[in-house]
Design a protein around this motif. Structure first.
Motif, PDB file in Angstrom:
ATOM      1  N   GLN A   1       0.803  -1.565  -0.119  1.00 10.69           N
ATOM      2  CA  GLN A   1       0.142   0.092   0.090  1.00 10.69           C
ATOM      3  C   GLN A   1       0.914   1.340  -0.073  1.00 10.69           C
ATOM      4  OE1 GLN A   1      -2.692  -0.646   3.365  1.00 10.69           O
ATOM      5  NE2 GLN A   1      -4.000  -1.203   2.265  1.00 10.69           N
ATOM      6  N   GLY A   2      -0.145   2.557  -0.458  1.00 10.67           N
ATOM      7  CA  GLY A   2       0.714   3.791  -0.409  1.00 10.67           C
ATOM      8  C   GLY A   2       1.690   3.661  -1.464  1.00 10.67           C
ATOM      9  N   ALA A   3       2.567   5.283  -1.593  1.00 13.30           N
ATOM     10  CA  ALA A   3       2.665   5.734  -3.267  1.00 13.30           C
ATOM     11  C   ALA A   3       4.175   4.905  -3.548  1.00 13.30           C
ATOM     12  CB  ALA A   3       3.430   6.598  -2.995  1.00 13.30           C
ATOM     13  N   LEU A   4       4.693   4.140  -2.085  1.00  8.92           N
ATOM     14  CA  LEU A   4       6.282   2.981  -2.763  1.00  8.92           C
ATOM     15  C   LEU A   4       5.800   1.944  -2.792  1.00  8.92           C
ATOM     16  CD1 LEU A   4       8.424   4.704  -0.457  1.00  8.92           C
ATOM     17  CD2 LEU A   4       8.317   5.163  -2.441  1.00  8.92           C
ATOM     18  N   CYS A   5       3.919   1.591  -3.039  1.00  8.65           N
ATOM     19  CA  CYS A   5       3.791   0.097  -2.863  1.00  8.65           C
ATOM     20  C   CYS A   5       4.472  -0.404  -4.012  1.00  8.65           C
ATOM     21  CB  CYS A   5       2.005  -0.285  -3.545  1.00  8.65           C
ATOM     22  SG  CYS A   5       1.589  -0.161  -4.913  1.00  8.65           S
ATOM     23  N   GLY A   6       4.849  -1.481  -3.841  1.00  8.80           N
ATOM     24  CA  GLY A   6       5.715  -3.003  -5.327  1.00  8.80           C
ATOM     25  C   GLY A   6       7.247  -2.383  -4.559  1.00  8.80           C
ATOM     26  N   ASN A   7       7.662  -1.339  -3.949  1.00  7.11           N
ATOM     27  CA  ASN A   7       8.860  -1.844  -3.919  1.00  7.11           C
ATOM     28  C   ASN A   7       9.696  -3.344  -3.002  1.00  7.11           C
ATOM     29  OD1 ASN A   7       7.637  -1.734  -1.428  1.00  7.11           O
ATOM     30  ND2 ASN A   7       8.979   0.115  -1.135  1.00  7.11           N
ATOM     31  N   ILE A   8      10.640  -3.836  -2.920  1.00  5.72           N
ATOM     32  CA  ILE A   8      10.891  -4.699  -2.631  1.00  5.72           C
ATOM     33  C   ILE A   8      11.475  -4.561  -1.463  1.00  5.72           C
ATOM     34  CG2 ILE A   8      11.984  -6.908  -2.997  1.00  5.72           C
ATOM     35  CD1 ILE A   8       9.196  -6.591  -4.235  1.00  5.72           C
ATOM     36  N   ASN A   9      11.565  -5.669  -0.520  1.00  4.31           N
ATOM     37  CA  ASN A   9      12.722  -6.247   0.877  1.00  4.31           C
ATOM     38  C   ASN A   9      12.476  -7.479   0.709  1.00  4.31           C
ATOM     39  OD1 ASN A   9      13.364  -3.074   2.072  1.00  4.31           O
ATOM     40  ND2 ASN A   9      11.355  -2.767   1.492  1.00  4.31           N
ATOM     41  N   ILE A  10      13.623  -7.749   2.125  1.00  4.80           N
ATOM     42  CA  ILE A  10      13.739  -9.235   2.498  1.00  4.80           C
ATOM     43  C   ILE A  10      13.701  -9.167   3.780  1.00  4.80           C
ATOM     44  CG2 ILE A  10      15.230  -9.746   0.398  1.00  4.80           C
ATOM     45  CD1 ILE A  10      17.642 -10.406   2.367  1.00  4.80           C
ATOM     46  N   ALA A  11      12.903 -10.404   4.363  1.00  5.27           N
ATOM     47  CA  ALA A  11      12.999 -10.914   6.039  1.00  5.27           C
ATOM     48  C   ALA A  11      13.332 -12.030   5.744  1.00  5.27           C
ATOM     49  CB  ALA A  11      11.682 -10.815   6.191  1.00  5.27           C
ATOM     50  N   GLU A  12      14.905 -12.481   7.305  1.00  3.73           N
ATOM     51  CA  GLU A  12      15.164 -13.543   7.915  1.00  3.73           C
ATOM     52  C   GLU A  12      15.237 -13.577   8.859  1.00  3.73           C
ATOM     53  OE1 GLU A  12      18.976 -14.075   5.331  1.00  3.73           O
ATOM     54  OE2 GLU A  12      18.803 -12.067   4.874  1.00  3.73           O
ATOM     55  N   GLY A  13      15.036 -15.170   8.961  1.00  4.32           N
ATOM     56  CA  GLY A  13      14.827 -15.717  10.295  1.00  4.32           C
ATOM     57  C   GLY A  13      13.740 -15.517  10.774  1.00  4.32           C
ATOM     58  N   LYS A  14      13.120 -15.170  12.093  1.00  7.14           N
ATOM     59  CA  LYS A  14      11.699 -14.706  13.028  1.00  7.14           C
ATOM     60  C   LYS A  14      11.654 -13.319  12.988  1.00  7.14           C
ATOM     61  CE  LYS A  14      12.539 -18.447  15.830  1.00  7.14           C
ATOM     62  NZ  LYS A  14      12.699 -19.673  17.675  1.00  7.14           N
TER      63      LYS A  14
ATOM     64  N   GLN B   1      -5.083   2.575  -9.410  1.00  9.71           N
ATOM     65  CA  GLN B   1      -5.641   3.750  -9.228  1.00  9.71           C
ATOM     66  C   GLN B   1      -6.419   4.571  -8.346  1.00  9.71           C
ATOM     67  OE1 GLN B   1      -2.300   4.843 -10.816  1.00  9.71           O
ATOM     68  NE2 GLN B   1      -1.690   3.204 -11.298  1.00  9.71           N
ATOM     69  N   SER B   2      -6.006   4.727  -7.107  1.00 10.62           N
ATOM     70  CA  SER B   2      -6.713   5.451  -5.860  1.00 10.62           C
ATOM     71  C   SER B   2      -6.180   6.172  -5.168  1.00 10.62           C
ATOM     72  CB  SER B   2      -7.710   4.218  -5.623  1.00 10.62           C
ATOM     73  OG  SER B   2      -6.965   3.389  -4.571  1.00 10.62           O
ATOM     74  N   ALA B   3      -6.584   7.302  -4.297  1.00  8.87           N
ATOM     75  CA  ALA B   3      -6.286   8.279  -3.826  1.00  8.87           C
ATOM     76  C   ALA B   3      -4.955   7.486  -2.825  1.00  8.87           C
ATOM     77  CB  ALA B   3      -6.902   8.425  -2.976  1.00  8.87           C
ATOM     78  N   GLN B   4      -5.528   6.133  -2.767  1.00  6.71           N
ATOM     79  CA  GLN B   4      -4.183   5.096  -2.321  1.00  6.71           C
ATOM     80  C   GLN B   4      -3.975   4.757  -2.719  1.00  6.71           C
ATOM     81  OE1 GLN B   4      -2.238   5.746   0.710  1.00  6.71           O
ATOM     82  NE2 GLN B   4      -1.644   3.924   1.715  1.00  6.71           N
ATOM     83  N   PRO B   5      -2.791   4.258  -3.701  1.00  5.16           N
ATOM     84  CA  PRO B   5      -2.193   3.116  -4.280  1.00  5.16           C
ATOM     85  C   PRO B   5      -1.954   1.885  -3.603  1.00  5.16           C
ATOM     86  CG  PRO B   5      -1.085   5.135  -4.986  1.00  5.16           C
ATOM     87  CD  PRO B   5      -1.447   5.536  -3.500  1.00  5.16           C
ATOM     88  N   GLY B   6      -2.749   0.730  -4.012  1.00  7.50           N
ATOM     89  CA  GLY B   6      -2.471  -0.567  -3.298  1.00  7.50           C
ATOM     90  C   GLY B   6      -2.151  -1.518  -4.567  1.00  7.50           C
ATOM     91  N   LEU B   7      -1.717  -2.765  -3.349  1.00  3.97           N
ATOM     92  CA  LEU B   7      -1.735  -4.065  -4.777  1.00  3.97           C
ATOM     93  C   LEU B   7      -2.466  -5.029  -4.453  1.00  3.97           C
ATOM     94  CD1 LEU B   7       1.956  -4.104  -5.298  1.00  3.97           C
ATOM     95  CD2 LEU B   7       0.730  -3.359  -6.876  1.00  3.97           C
ATOM     96  N   ALA B   8      -2.918  -5.838  -5.233  1.00  6.46           N
ATOM     97  CA  ALA B   8      -3.930  -6.754  -4.830  1.00  6.46           C
ATOM     98  C   ALA B   8      -3.678  -8.448  -5.161  1.00  6.46           C
ATOM     99  CB  ALA B   8      -5.243  -7.156  -5.911  1.00  6.46           C
ATOM    100  N   VAL B   9      -3.277  -9.011  -3.592  1.00  9.53           N
ATOM    101  CA  VAL B   9      -2.581 -10.232  -3.879  1.00  9.53           C
ATOM    102  C   VAL B   9      -2.915 -11.294  -5.359  1.00  9.53           C
ATOM    103  CG1 VAL B   9      -2.425 -12.186  -2.679  1.00  9.53           C
ATOM    104  CG2 VAL B   9      -2.009 -10.149  -1.102  1.00  9.53           C
ATOM    105  N   ASN B  10      -4.094 -11.342  -5.105  1.00  8.71           N
ATOM    106  CA  ASN B  10      -4.502 -12.184  -6.098  1.00  8.71           C
ATOM    107  C   ASN B  10      -4.645 -11.615  -7.817  1.00  8.71           C
ATOM    108  OD1 ASN B  10      -5.818 -13.912  -4.700  1.00  8.71           O
ATOM    109  ND2 ASN B  10      -7.872 -12.935  -4.835  1.00  8.71           N
ATOM    110  N   LYS B  11      -4.386 -10.277  -7.564  1.00  9.04           N
ATOM    111  CA  LYS B  11      -3.883  -9.854  -8.985  1.00  9.04           C
ATOM    112  C   LYS B  11      -2.519 -10.760  -9.622  1.00  9.04           C
ATOM    113  CE  LYS B  11      -4.245  -5.421 -11.767  1.00  9.04           C
ATOM    114  NZ  LYS B  11      -4.115  -4.212 -11.636  1.00  9.04           N
TER     115      LYS B  11
END
Length: 164
Positions: A66-79, A115-125
């Motif tokens: 969600q938000g202006a930076l939706c689609g950015n990529i990060n990683i998480a490792e471990g717990k 494309q709305s006031a708050q950009p967001g990505l749909a998992v199903n899409k």
């Protein structure tokens, strides 16, 4: 360009067919996100703080949802605790999660946001997007090489920052 020894065709598939996990994290109240704690908390834009519980354990690619930076990529490792503002992605046993990190980064996922006031990505899409994958062995080789390049770039950036 291919690594020597790899000649097979890349297979067209979808994330739904190649990932064991591809879903949003869970909500966490702001008062439970601290500056110190046992487990890192990741939101859509990366590390948000720490908490005393975790909801993921392993190596995950995170997609900002969600938000202006939706689609950015990060990683998480471990717990770690992954919030509802990020999509946690983990490859199935026939694929390499580290490869997905670079594949998804290259796909410019923000272009698929609503494309709305708050950009967001749909998992199903996102699950339906067509992707091309090499063999698991070639995925590992590519992911390792790109990871080494990222580490080298980070080292050089640290040197530049220290000198300047």
């Amino acid at each position: 360009m291919r690594f020597p020894g790899f000649t097979g065709e890349w297979k067209e598939t979808t994330a739904a067919e190649t990932c064991s996990e591809f879903k949003s994290g869970k909500g966490l109240k702001a008062e439970n996100i601290l500056s110190e704690g046992l487990y890192p908390v990741y939101g859509g834009n990366g590390l948000r703080g720490y908490t005393s519980t975790f909801n993921h354990d392993g190596f995950f690619v995170l997609i900002g949802r969600q938000g202006a930076l939706c689609g950015n990529i990060n990683i998480a490792e471990g717990k770690s605790y992954i919030t509802e503002h990020a999509i946690a992605v983990q490859a199935n046993t026939e694929n390499v999660t580290g490869f997905f990190q670079y594949l998804l980064l290259n796909m410019n996922l923000g272009q698929y946001s609503d494309q709305s006031a708050q950009p967001g990505l749909a998992v199903n899409k996102l699950l339906k997007l067509r992707i091309n994958l090499p063999s698991k062995e070639e995925q590992q080789k590519i992911a390792t090489m790109l990871s080494l390049l990222d580490a080298r770039i980070a080292t050089q950036n640290n040197i530049i920052t220290t000198v300047c």
